[in-house]
Motif scaffolding. Structure first.
Motif, short mmCIF file in Angstrom:
data_model
loop_
_atom_site.label_atom_id
_atom_site.label_comp_id
_atom_site.label_asym_id
_atom_site.label_seq_id
_atom_site.Cartn_x
_atom_site.Cartn_y
_atom_site.Cartn_z
N PHE A 20 4.72 -14.91 -20.85
CA PHE A 20 4.01 -14.65 -19.59
C PHE A 20 3.24 -15.89 -19.15
O PHE A 20 2.56 -16.53 -19.96
N PHE A 21 3.27 -16.23 -17.88
CA PHE A 21 2.39 -17.28 -17.36
C PHE A 21 1.79 -16.81 -16.05
O PHE A 21 0.69 -16.36 -15.99
N CYS A 22 2.57 -16.87 -14.96
CA CYS A 22 2.01 -16.44 -13.67
C CYS A 22 2.04 -14.91 -13.52
O CYS A 22 1.16 -14.34 -12.89
N ALA A 23 3.07 -14.29 -14.06
CA ALA A 23 3.27 -12.84 -13.98
C ALA A 23 3.45 -12.31 -12.57
O ALA A 23 3.29 -11.11 -12.32
N GLY A 34 6.23 -13.83 -10.59
CA GLY A 34 7.54 -14.31 -10.15
C GLY A 34 7.56 -15.69 -9.53
O GLY A 34 8.51 -16.03 -8.82
N LYS A 35 6.55 -16.50 -9.78
CA LYS A 35 6.48 -17.82 -9.15
C LYS A 35 6.77 -19.00 -10.07
O LYS A 35 6.84 -20.13 -9.60
N CYS A 36 6.90 -18.76 -11.35
CA CYS A 36 7.23 -19.88 -12.25
C CYS A 36 8.56 -19.54 -12.93
O CYS A 36 9.33 -18.77 -12.41
N SER A 37 8.84 -20.11 -14.05
CA SER A 37 10.08 -19.78 -14.77
C SER A 37 9.78 -19.47 -16.23
O SER A 37 10.70 -19.45 -17.05
N SER A 38 8.54 -19.22 -16.51
CA SER A 38 8.12 -19.04 -17.91
C SER A 38 8.76 -17.81 -18.57
O SER A 38 9.03 -17.82 -19.76
N CYS A 39 9.01 -16.78 -17.79
CA CYS A 39 9.50 -15.52 -18.37
C CYS A 39 11.00 -15.34 -18.25
O CYS A 39 11.50 -14.23 -18.44
N ARG A 71 13.79 -13.32 -13.96
CA ARG A 71 12.32 -13.32 -14.04
C ARG A 71 11.86 -11.93 -14.50
O ARG A 71 11.75 -11.01 -13.69
N CYS A 126 9.08 -10.79 -15.39
CA CYS A 126 7.76 -10.28 -14.98
C CYS A 126 7.83 -9.50 -13.67
O CYS A 126 6.89 -8.77 -13.34
#
Ligand code: FES
Length: 109
Positions: free
Chosen positions: A59-62, A64-69, A80, A82
């Motif tokens: 989890f990072f932004c949670a 839908g704006k990054c690619s962490s998940c 995504r 999240c």
């Protein structure tokens, strides 16, 4: 005196309990909640490993704006999790690197 009364943000229906899998392990979550939330509730914190260094991400932004998940869901990479709703029987996999799209005939792109 109630400080918090009825409010639409506080009134949401929870979906039915469903089974899904993570890397072949059986898990349970609630239909319609974000896949990442279901994983988090099951104690899973690492969703993928980065392409170059293999570093764990979760989890990072949670929102839908990054690619962490990013994870592989039902064979599709870069989902995504999240913001993707959980559904019964989903096959979720930890994503290694950029992920690969399966092609007909067994090849990958
Ligand atoms: S945590 Fe940023 S897109 Fe999901």
């Amino acid at each position: 005196m109630d400080l918090i009364g009825p409010h639409p943000v506080l009134e949401f229906a929870r979906g039915e309990k469903v089974s899904f899998s993570l890397d072949g392990r059986a898990m349970e979550g609630f239909e319609g909640e974000p896949i990442a939330a279901a994983l988090h509730a099951n104690g899973v914190k690492v969703y993928r490993h980065t392409p170059l260094m293999g570093r764990p991400r979760g989890f990072f932004c949670a929102i839908g704006k990054c690619s962490s998940c990013f994870m592989v869901v039902d064979g599709v990479p870069n989902v995504r999790t999240c913001v993707t709703p959980l559904a019964k029987g989903m096959r979720v996999e930890t994503q290694e690197g950029r992920g690969h799209i399966p092609l007909p005939g067994g090849e990958v792109a």
